[in-house]
Design an enzyme around this catalytic site. Sequence first.
Site, mmCIF file in Angstrom:
data_model
loop_
_atom_site.group_PDB
_atom_site.id
_atom_site.type_symbol
_atom_site.label_atom_id
_atom_site.label_comp_id
_atom_site.label_asym_id
_atom_site.label_seq_id
_atom_site.Cartn_x
_atom_site.Cartn_y
_atom_site.Cartn_z
ATOM 1 C CG ASP A 51 41.814 66.592 29.885
ATOM 2 O OD1 ASP A 51 42.846 67.283 30.010
ATOM 3 O OD2 ASP A 51 41.855 65.349 29.763
HETATM 4 C C1 BGC Z 1 45.263 65.063 29.939
HETATM 5 C C2 BGC Z 1 45.024 65.355 31.399
HETATM 6 C C3 BGC Z 1 46.088 66.281 31.932
HETATM 7 C C4 BGC Z 1 46.083 67.533 31.103
HETATM 8 C C5 BGC Z 1 47.069 68.585 31.563
HETATM 9 C C6 BGC Z 1 45.456 66.330 29.139
HETATM 10 O O1 BGC Z 1 45.884 66.065 27.846
HETATM 11 O O2 BGC Z 1 44.177 64.334 29.422
HETATM 12 O O3 BGC Z 1 44.986 64.148 32.118
HETATM 13 O O4 BGC Z 1 45.854 66.557 33.275
HETATM 14 O O5 BGC Z 1 46.387 67.212 29.769
HETATM 15 O O6 BGC Z 1 48.367 68.201 31.349
#
Ligand code: BGC
Length: 776
Positions: A303
């Site tokens: 993530d």
């Molecule tokens: C979120 C993810 C997301 C990623 C990219 C993160 O802050 O937890 O679910 O896919 O950002 O946008």
Amino acid sequence: MRKIKLSIVVILGLVLPLVSCGNIESTGNAPQWKSYSGDPVIERKVDSVLNLMTLEEKIGQMNQYSGNFAVTGEVAETKAGEYLKKGMIGSTFNTFGADHIRMLQEQNLKYSRLKIPMLFAADVIHGLETTFPIPLAEACSWDLELMEQSARIAAEEATASGIAWNFAPMIDIARDPRWGRVMEGAGEDPYLGSLVARARVKGFQGIETYKDFSKINTMMATSKHFVGYGAAQAGRDYHSVDMSVRTLHETYLPPFKAAVDEGVTSFMTAFNDLNGVPCTGNKYLFKEILRDQWGFGGMVVTDYTAIQEMVAHGFARDIKHATELAIDAGIDMDMISEGFVTCLKELVEEGKVSEKQIDVAVSRILEMKFLLGLFDDPFKYCDAERQKKTVMNPEYLKAAREVAQRSIVLLENKNNVLPLEKDEPKRVALIGPFVKERESLNGEWAIKGDRSKSVTLMEGLQEKYRDSQVKFSYAQGTSLPVIDRTTQKVSTTTVPDRSGFPEAINLARNSDVILVAMGEKYHWSGEAASRTDITLPGNQRELLKELKKTGKPIILVLFNGRPLDLSWEAENMDAIVEAWYPGTMAGHAVADVLSGDYNPSAKLVMTFPRNVGQIPIFYNVKNTGRPFDENNPADYRSSYIDSPNSPVYPFGYGLSYTSFEYTNAMISSKKLERGGDLTVSVDVTNTGNMDGEEVVQLYIHDKVGSVVRPVKELKGFKKIHLKKGETKAVEFTIDEEMLKMYNIDMEWVAEPGEFEAWIGASSADESNHLEFSLVE
Ligand code: BGC
């Protein structure tokens, strides 16, 4: 020595070095990796490219960089340009548009030595531009085909706009409505959550086998966030997760396993630590469970900045250490932390990470690029003409309206105040901050959904009731409070006052019915949007109390991203319609439901508590040694002194404008032999005045186990359509597989003994009770 012919890639009129090699020689030193496709031809292609790469280029493929290096012309002066020149961006995300992505890909191909295509990803959570209801709402439809269809449309639009990799579905089980991200998932139940996970993966990926990835409209899906993110302590986002291995396996892992079974191509790590180990550095999760036990061959991305965050967790000394821990846990791609690009080479040189480990990660990434067809045509998803024809086409908007209708849950309808018939003369007072609210209707995660195009409730009603006997007048009454993130309080400049109350009350007095639209501003749910109080924000409840004093019937329509505390509203409102965030077609879909043009059929997939004190609350709890006894409430029993145990609305609950009667519950045999099956059935009759749909649910309880079993577990459901007066027999087959559980030794078995089953309209409906036993 094997010889493989790579397909010809012609870009910008150049024949690239990769292909000009024509026949590429493989050394036969293929890394030990289990591919996703299992196809030796693809594995050899991957191997061939790998053999051309320097260590730095390999590491570059493992780097996922922000898509915000959106520049035209020369990019070499920027940091992104520096990376591009060295072939050090494998993937980028959340940048959109066929032409724009074409331009970025051109830059990549122009600068980098090997011209390996970049992979463009995005969070296409519930539609790209045509925005569907938030996933929590969609799950309330209990309609798996519908969810698959909405994911398919999202993929059609995304792949026409340059995106080949979706950071969805989010399949975290969530039992704490304080947590803002409950809106992204399918609620509290692992059985339903697993089926929804499969439907969404199938919809996004659109494949039967990996070969289908060569189609133009298929995209990679991501199971996220692995794992336990939904169990964040006290509902605070990113917080620690502490749970037993049993709970992990029984409740939180099943949707992820289901996604693997459906052929999902990638996994994303979770931000949280699980029992003390941040998921991004968690070998147990990624090596032992995902790779070894489940045999997952796809790729794993972290993530956002999750490698870097292991330092703040106190798990890694610095970014270099965190990088080592992440690669060791089996992570293939680093989103944003830049740990891989800055530290991996040094770690290899120091002998702390082997080049083989890197080869495995890169092979997984290259395989996906091959499967998607990017090596054949790096611009495959960049067709501006197709984008124009695809995005928000009328057919998709129609589907979005249908999905929204089916996601709206009718929570109350006392004295059949709804539907608001078009031909019955009525003066309706339209009150509340959501009557004209447009910005929130797509919910928090619709990053490419144009908020200005969503249909407001006012617009939906105006169209629906044009030329009808129903006349609307409007007063906003109050406004939505705004949170000031710096003080974590409602902003003092926007605090709603009561100045709009008198006008609204006056209007209500002069009307036959009051229709109030209230809720949470869209960024009150989603990421980093946890709440400690889950009542209607601001003074919305206060206004309802004032309106209640008029004695007029009140219909409350809610727009929100989480289960709310509706303890007062449930008692005092005549009707409550939970519309969630319905997406682009919001106003139309809600008007369809209010008018009765669509008879609501959705049921809750998350429990609505009475108060935050009951949280976490969910239906499939275990019994205590002192279960609550209604006949003797003052006894020393498992209960509260200031609140009932029961929620306001249980899992599986939802009303219709018609009524359904369940009769004639039957079981084909009282004994189930191992390997055999039996059937349970019930007759469902539509006893009301409208055609309608009902979600008939089957729950089972294992009465005695080597470990305590939940009081009931959802094991099946059927959504049926019944004409008024019609009766249908609904049948479920129960077999040994459905009775399996992790026994005291954590073996997945069905234990012989007594079971009970209920077939009903919700998890709280115990009227149709059956018993049987599993015999040796
Ligand atoms: C979120 C993810 C997301 C990623 C990219 C993160 O802050 O937890 O679910 O896919 O950002 O946008």
